[in-house]
Design a protein around this motif. Structure first.
Motif, mmCIF file in Angstrom:
data_model
loop_
_atom_site.group_PDB
_atom_site.id
_atom_site.type_symbol
_atom_site.label_atom_id
_atom_site.label_comp_id
_atom_site.label_asym_id
_atom_site.label_seq_id
_atom_site.Cartn_x
_atom_site.Cartn_y
_atom_site.Cartn_z
ATOM 1 N N SER A 301 0.899 -1.102 0.045
ATOM 2 C CA SER A 301 0.175 -0.009 0.037
ATOM 3 C C SER A 301 0.679 1.255 0.047
ATOM 4 O O SER A 301 2.184 1.324 -0.119
ATOM 5 N N LYS A 302 0.249 2.408 0.186
ATOM 6 C CA LYS A 302 1.129 3.710 -0.030
ATOM 7 C C LYS A 302 1.578 4.004 1.456
ATOM 8 O O LYS A 302 0.989 3.544 2.263
ATOM 9 N N GLN A 303 2.713 4.769 1.446
ATOM 10 C CA GLN A 303 3.046 5.275 2.543
ATOM 11 C C GLN A 303 2.042 6.615 3.042
ATOM 12 O O GLN A 303 1.260 7.121 2.293
ATOM 13 N N GLU A 304 2.110 6.787 4.425
ATOM 14 C CA GLU A 304 1.329 7.494 4.973
ATOM 15 C C GLU A 304 1.185 9.005 4.197
ATOM 16 O O GLU A 304 0.098 9.723 4.373
ATOM 17 N N ALA A 305 2.344 9.530 3.829
ATOM 18 C CA ALA A 305 2.225 11.080 3.030
ATOM 19 C C ALA A 305 1.321 11.115 1.901
ATOM 20 O O ALA A 305 0.911 12.240 1.486
ATOM 21 N N PHE A 306 1.125 9.886 1.311
ATOM 22 C CA PHE A 306 0.027 9.679 0.301
ATOM 23 C C PHE A 306 -1.248 10.045 0.828
ATOM 24 O O PHE A 306 -2.250 10.065 -0.050
#
Ligand code: SF4
Length: 544
Positions: A301-306
């Protein structure tokens, strides 16, 4: 919009057209960007559409129509669903007799909102199916699917669009079939509709059975689509993210989910295991990711910043390549500000000059926070200006408490300011309080819609008008004054010094609306005088 077969439509227009096609008997909502044009388009297509004072009332009216067996459309922006959440959760229990589709427009990136809440969470919390289109064609097709689903399971359906889908235009073919709507008819169902605890316990069990059936149906429903290509990379996605994914990684296999609650977990498991690496691409919160991981399915999945802001092709590539995220940059645009000729600029200048502590609200006047005025200290949600102002008055040392002013627009006052006045009258601060209603005669921020205090309906016809001054007087406010924005300094200063509960209604139409208001009023007067003549002639011919 013409009723041709192939059209270039925004997502909002596509929803309106589908609602007409489905025979929706009533469209009701509260204006809020990016959802506003749905009801306006529906009305232009001769659908019966009306603005409600707020989203809770809109949902309640829609629910009543759907209890009567009609197909019903309710529209609002994402934060509007917070206002409507009270009836929403119980509507899941009562279900409906006809169809109830709640179109809910999320605003990832906060183009025009105070937060970027992800309303997919509401589907899970309330236990309602959620459908997510990814372009205008799907907005059209999926709306018809939502109506069918709502009627088949007698359940309200959440229909989630986002800013990009609402406002971008793609080609729409008017395909897809739907049976004619049944004629409204009330069938008594006291145990199903009256949610006393004894009936509600059973209703909750019925809801969970429905959701289990819908989940099973979703495993093979055509509303979800699979593109089988690469066996190396698979992407699970939904909504507008699908469009970015197709451009960012055209070689990837894709499972695009149209019904994102309840999820088809067997299908997702099977898809994830068919590729070497499976990535979930979703805008906003990791809703799909959390649900899929909870089932023990291996995904990336994506990193938190996304989590912040909208996705685009470049950001999707970064997620897939697991690159360090580049900060989301909003495309350059003109910074928002009160219009140069706005008649209420004076008010903010005075609030600034008098060093008031300003408890503000949602709408045009939130922009009073911007330079040169910087005359707003708080802004939380629709109607909060009055409650927050009262809290400040109750707590601050007297010298500061006397500087507190609540500022609210006319449409917002009708939406949810009235209960604030009830609170003020019921629990008055010892220093009194000052509420300023800046009445611009319209709902300016969302594009000049009518509301109950304008005395005109959604399509600008005459209706009864809520008088804000009479309402405040009747509620027990000590002092209610209607003022011009050029002539309020002295009344404001006097109100700040007194211990009275004061409502100052500062009235002058928005300059963008003034011309239109004159036209509407002229047309109404003309029509009224014509019908008066006709009636007179009719009487005269009868008496002869
Ligand atoms: S849209 Fe109207 S009310 Fe809003 S800032 Fe401009 S002139 Fe003022």
């Amino acid at each position: 919009m013409n009723a041709t077969k192939r059209m270039l439509l925004s997502g909002n227009e596509a929803v309106a057209l589908a609602a007409i096609r489905a025979g929706v008997a009533l469209g009701v909502g509260y204006p809020g960007t990016p959802s506003t044009e749905i009801l306006e388009s529906f009305s232009n297509l001769q659908g019966k559409a009306q603005w409600s004072p707020n989203e809770k009332v809109a949902l309640e009216v829609g629910l009543g129509a759907a209890y009567a067996g009609a197909r019903t459309l309710v529209t609002m922006k994402h934060v509007g669903l917070n206002v409507a959440a009270d009836p929403l959760f119980t509507a899941a229990y009562t279900g409906v007799s006809g169809a109830l589709v709640i179109v809910n427009a999320d605003d990832p990136g906060m183009a025009s909102s105070q937060n970027e809440q992800d309303n997919r969470r509401y589907a899970v919390a309330a236990g309602l199916p959620m459908i997510e289109p990814s372009d205008s064609q799907e907005a059209y097709n999926f709306f018809l699917d939502a109506v069918k689903l709502s009627e088949r399971w007698n359940i309200p359906v959440l229909f989630r669009v986002t800013t990009r889908i609402c406002h971008s235009k793609t080609v729409v073919n008017q395909n897809g079939n739907i049976d004619d709507a049944a004629a409204p008819n009330f069938i008594r169902d006291i145990k199903g509709r009256v949610m006393i605890p004894g009936y509600a316990r059973l209703a909750h069990k019925r809801l969970r059975v429905k959701l289990a059936e819908i989940e099973q149906w979703n495993e093979s429903a055509p509303i979800n689509q699979e593109i089988r290509q690469s066996s190396e990379l698979g992407v699970i996605t939904s909504g507008i993210s699908y469009v970015h994914v197709r451009e960012a990684v055209p070689e990837a296999s894709v499972l695009k989910l149209g019904l994102t609650y309840p999820l088809p977990m067997d299908r997702i498991r099977e898809f994830a295991s068919s590729v070497s690496r499976c990535v979930v691409i979703e805008e906003g919160d990791p809703c799909l990711t959390d649900a899929i991981r909870a089932e023990g399915i291996d995904i990336d999945s994506k990193q938190e910043a996304f989590r912040f802001g909208e996705l685009n092709v470049e950001r999707v590539k970064q997620i897939i390549n697991d690159h360090k995220p580049i900060e989301f940059v909003r495309p350059p645009g003109k910074p928002p500000q009160l219009c140069q000729g706005c008649p209420h600029r004076n008010v903010f200048q005075a609030l600034h000059d008098f060093d008031c502590i300003v408890s503000g609200d949602i709408g045009c006047y939130t922009l009073g926070v911007m330079p040169p005025f910087e005359a707003m200290d708080t802004c939380v949600c629709m109607g909060a200006s009055i409650g927050v102002g009262l809290g400040l008055r109750h707590t601050l040392p007297e010298a500061q408490a006397r500087r507190v002013v609540s500022v609210i627009g006319d449409s917002t006052f009708i939406h949810s300011g009235i209960t604030g006045i009830a609170e003020m009258v019921y629990n008055p601060p010892s220093t009194g309080h000052v509420v300023m209603i800046l009445d611009n005669g319209t709902t300016a921020m969302t594009g000049l819609q009518e509301h109950p205090a304008t005395g005109r309906t959604l399509d600008h016809q005459r209706t009864h008008m809520v008088s804000m001054e009479k309402l405040c007087e009747a509620m027990g406010v000590d002092r209610v004054e209607v003022l011009e924005p050029t002539n309020f300094d002295a009344p404001l200063q006097s109100a700040l010094k007194s211990n009275d509960l004061t409502v100052l209604i500062v009235r002058r139409p928005c300059i963008l609306a003034a011309g239109k208001i004159r036209q509407y009023e002229k047309a109404i007067t003309h029509e009224e005088s014509c019908s008066c003549h006709q009636e007179q002639e009719h009487h005269e011919s009868k008496s002869h």
